[in-house]
Motif scaffolding. Structure first.
Motif: not given
Length: 441
Positions: A99-111, A355-370
């Motif tokens: 979580l020390s940089s935006f690049q590293k942290a963005s996907l797990p934080i989104a998930g 909720g967990k699986q849908i939320g983690i996947f959906a937010f991770s997918f959006l973070a990558v696509k955006l």
């Protein structure tokens, strides 16, 4: 001749050690959970509930008396150490980890955000306007010990990058859980105690700024901080997180100074006699060994020393004892089918498993696509979805939040049934999904 380790092996060694310890702790956690359930559903079920409500009083002269049940001592005492360790892990990850940089942290934080928001919404849909409405925070949590334990069973079928992702997601999830507890699950506030807590926290910050490195000093003042929070109305475990954030992350020796000093001490050690001579009767060698030990302490940061010392206690004692005291629910005379379909338990089951699986996947997918994040190398969307299912194991933190959310025993029992069911579903289905997807890839 010993093979020289590759840089990547050196880099990943702490992660592998952490995963191994978490996996072992997860197995012990399962055993204690089963013991609690068996104990609460046998002829000794009354003794299970009676034992945890035995009061233990501790007096500090005439100044302060703490008189609480064993259950209270565990949840508001031992669990402070758990939250302190969680805080140390969060601080380390924010400084030098995933979580020390935006690049590293963005996907797990989104998930993690998706994995908290979606379960809370689903739970609220089932319980809005009902007695159980306050339990919306229960399905938001992920139990890293159980998740890592199941991933360990999958071995090399799970990419290491996926394990690192789920660890980082769990850390981000813990940040969210701590904020939820502090903001939304706080009792009536004692202004005097809270002011005292604030003063103690400022003292700790000043010690950090002044370069104090003594673990004993931080520990003693940390106890005062805990006592202030215990009387403040804000849950005492928050004291553990705040204390963690003021523990220094810098060492007295840099690596160059440590290396040169230890080399000189080893040279001195070798020069003081026969290599096979007992250190016990060689004062010079005793001095060299103790100096090396002191140097090792000085090169490690207080944060690392605290974390290294406490993590085994948390994994192999505190969390298993917490499970033993909190997981037991007496099922005798209970309509299991009705209990499972009660809005409280059903909201938790749906929140954790769906909720967990849908939320983690959906937010991770959006973070990558955006283009806010990228998928880790070697991880595909099937892997990530499987990790999202496993993240529905919300055992430890979910039980903890349930204890804060509900005062009525019947609601607490329903929440335990929901947590156990949702976590078991997430564990079994997540394991099967990842195993199947790995064999097909």
């Amino acid at each position: 001749m010993q093979r020289k380790k590759e840089p990547i092996e050196v880099l990943l060694k702490p992660i592998n050690q952490f995963l191994h310890q978490e996996a072992s702790g997860g197995i012990l956690l399962i055993i204690c959970t089963l013991i609690a359930l068996v104990w609460a559903n046998t002829v000794w079920s009354n003794s299970y509930h009676d034992f945890w409500h035995i009061n233990i009083a501790v007096s500090i002269g005439n100044f302060l008396t703490l008189d609480y049940s064993i259950h209270h001592w565990i949840n508001d005492g031992l669990m402070v150490i758990f939250f302190f360790t969680v805080g140390l892990e969060i601080k380390r990850e924010l400084l030098v980890g995933e979580l020390s940089s935006f690049q590293k942290a963005s996907l797990p934080i989104a998930g993690a955000l998706g994995g908290m928001i979606a379960p809370a919404i689903l739970y609220t849909l089932f319980n809005s306007g009902r007695d159980g409405a306050n339990g919306w925070g229960i399905p938001m949590a992920t139990d890293i010990a159980f998740v890592v334990g199941i991933m360990a069973l999958l071995g090399n079928k799970v990419p290491l990058a996926l394990k690192i992702f789920i660890l980082a997601l769990a850390i981000a999830d813990d940040i969210g859980a701590v904020l939820v507890i502090a903001i939304f699950y706080t009792a009536e506030i004692s202004t005097t105690a809270l002011i005292l807590a604030a003063i103690v926290f400022v003292v700790l910050i000043l010690l950090n700024r002044l370069g104090a490195k003594s673990l004993i000093l931080y520990g003693l003042i940390g106890v005062i901080l805990w006592l202030a929070f215990l009387k403040s109305g804000v849950h005492a475990t928050i004291a553990g997180v705040l204390l963690a954030f003021v523990i220094p992350a810098s060492s007295r020796y840099d690596t160059n100074k440590f290396s040169s000093k230890v080399k000189a001490l080893i040279k001195s050690f070798d020069a003081t006699g026969d290599h096979w001579k007992n250190v016990l009767n060689n004062a010079e060698r005793q001095h060299d060994v103790m100096a090396i030990e002191e140097s090792c302490e000085k090169v490690l940061t207080p944060l690392q020393r605290f974390e290294h010392a406490l993590h085994p206690w948390v994994s192999f004692f505190i969390i298993p004892v917490f499970a033993l005291a909190n997981a037991g629910v007496t099922l005798a005379g209970l309509d299991i089918l009705a209990a499972l379909f009660n809005p409280v338990s059903l909201g938790i089951i749906v929140g954790l498993f769906i909720g967990k699986q849908i939320g983690i996947f959906a937010f991770s997918f959006l973070a990558v696509k955006l283009k806010f994040a990228i998928l880790p190398e070697g991880v595909n969307w099937k892997n990530l979805y499987g990790a999202g299912i496993l993240a529905g194991i919300g055992f430890t933190m979910s039980l903890f939040i349930a204890g804060l959310a509900f005062n009525k025993p019947e609601l607490l029992d329903l929440s335990k049934i929901g947590i156990l069911t949702g976590s078991i579903l997430s564990g079994i289905i997540g394991f099967m999904f990842l195993k199947t997807s790995a064999s097909k890839s």
